[in-house]
Design a protein around this motif. Structure first.
Motif, mmCIF file in Angstrom:
data_model
loop_
_atom_site.group_PDB
_atom_site.id
_atom_site.type_symbol
_atom_site.label_atom_id
_atom_site.label_comp_id
_atom_site.label_asym_id
_atom_site.label_seq_id
_atom_site.Cartn_x
_atom_site.Cartn_y
_atom_site.Cartn_z
ATOM 1 N N ILE A 28 0.839 -1.200 0.000
ATOM 2 C CA ILE A 28 0.000 0.000 0.000
ATOM 3 C C ILE A 28 0.873 1.250 0.000
ATOM 4 C CG2 ILE A 28 -1.613 1.348 1.410
ATOM 5 C CD1 ILE A 28 -2.870 -1.375 2.226
ATOM 6 N N LEU A 29 1.924 1.257 0.818
ATOM 7 C CA LEU A 29 2.833 2.406 0.855
ATOM 8 C C LEU A 29 3.518 2.619 -0.486
ATOM 9 C CD1 LEU A 29 4.448 2.076 4.388
ATOM 10 C CD2 LEU A 29 2.912 3.860 3.587
ATOM 11 N N VAL A 30 3.934 1.541 -1.132
ATOM 12 C CA VAL A 30 4.594 1.656 -2.437
ATOM 13 C C VAL A 30 3.631 2.250 -3.469
ATOM 14 C CG1 VAL A 30 5.511 0.293 -4.360
ATOM 15 C CG2 VAL A 30 6.294 -0.150 -2.038
ATOM 16 N N VAL A 31 2.388 1.807 -3.449
ATOM 17 C CA VAL A 31 1.397 2.351 -4.386
ATOM 18 C C VAL A 31 1.147 3.827 -4.114
ATOM 19 C CG1 VAL A 31 -1.033 2.233 -5.061
ATOM 20 C CG2 VAL A 31 0.300 0.138 -4.860
ATOM 21 N N LEU A 32 1.000 4.195 -2.842
ATOM 22 C CA LEU A 32 0.771 5.601 -2.499
ATOM 23 C C LEU A 32 1.945 6.478 -2.891
ATOM 24 C CD1 LEU A 32 -0.972 5.331 0.985
ATOM 25 C CD2 LEU A 32 -1.989 6.001 -1.185
ATOM 26 N N ILE A 33 3.154 6.018 -2.653
ATOM 27 C CA ILE A 33 4.341 6.787 -3.047
ATOM 28 C C ILE A 33 4.393 6.926 -4.560
ATOM 29 C CG2 ILE A 33 6.874 6.730 -3.107
ATOM 30 C CD1 ILE A 33 6.734 5.475 -0.279
ATOM 31 N N GLY A 34 4.049 5.872 -5.276
ATOM 32 C CA GLY A 34 4.018 5.942 -6.738
ATOM 33 C C GLY A 34 3.005 6.955 -7.233
ATOM 34 N N ILE A 35 1.827 6.981 -6.622
ATOM 35 C CA ILE A 35 0.797 7.954 -7.011
ATOM 36 C C ILE A 35 1.278 9.372 -6.737
ATOM 37 C CG2 ILE A 35 -1.507 8.809 -6.397
ATOM 38 C CD1 ILE A 35 -2.327 5.872 -6.044
ATOM 39 N N VAL A 36 1.911 9.582 -5.596
ATOM 40 C CA VAL A 36 2.430 10.914 -5.266
ATOM 41 C C VAL A 36 3.488 11.335 -6.280
ATOM 42 C CG1 VAL A 36 3.810 12.193 -3.568
ATOM 43 C CG2 VAL A 36 1.865 10.817 -2.820
ATOM 44 N N LEU A 37 4.358 10.427 -6.656
ATOM 45 C CA LEU A 37 5.402 10.779 -7.627
ATOM 46 C C LEU A 37 4.814 11.082 -8.997
ATOM 47 C CD1 LEU A 37 8.219 8.237 -6.682
ATOM 48 C CD2 LEU A 37 8.153 10.696 -6.238
#
Length: 61
Positions: A28-37
């Motif tokens: 979930i954290l990886v997906v959220l960081i990807g969306i932010v980037l």
């Protein structure tokens, strides 16, 4: 005898589900960081707009 204990420990390890929550949280954290980037510029402009509006409204009070 030792073989049976070892077999049971391996079986217990493979059926253990305690680590599943951690893996899910990391994904979930990886997906959220990807969306932010991906949407970094849009998020920056949105936040700047929100703070600009807050500052303008605060000056009126």
């Amino acid at each position: 005898m030792y073989y049976l204990m070892l077999k049971q420990k391996i079986k217990d390890f493979l059926t253990e589900e305690d680590g599943i929550g951690t893996v899910e949280m990391i994904l979930i954290l990886v997906v959220l960081i990807g969306i932010v980037l991906i949407f970094k510029e849009q998020l920056n402009s949105l936040v700047e707009s929100i703070f600009k509006t807050i500052n303008e409204q605060a000056k009126k009070v």
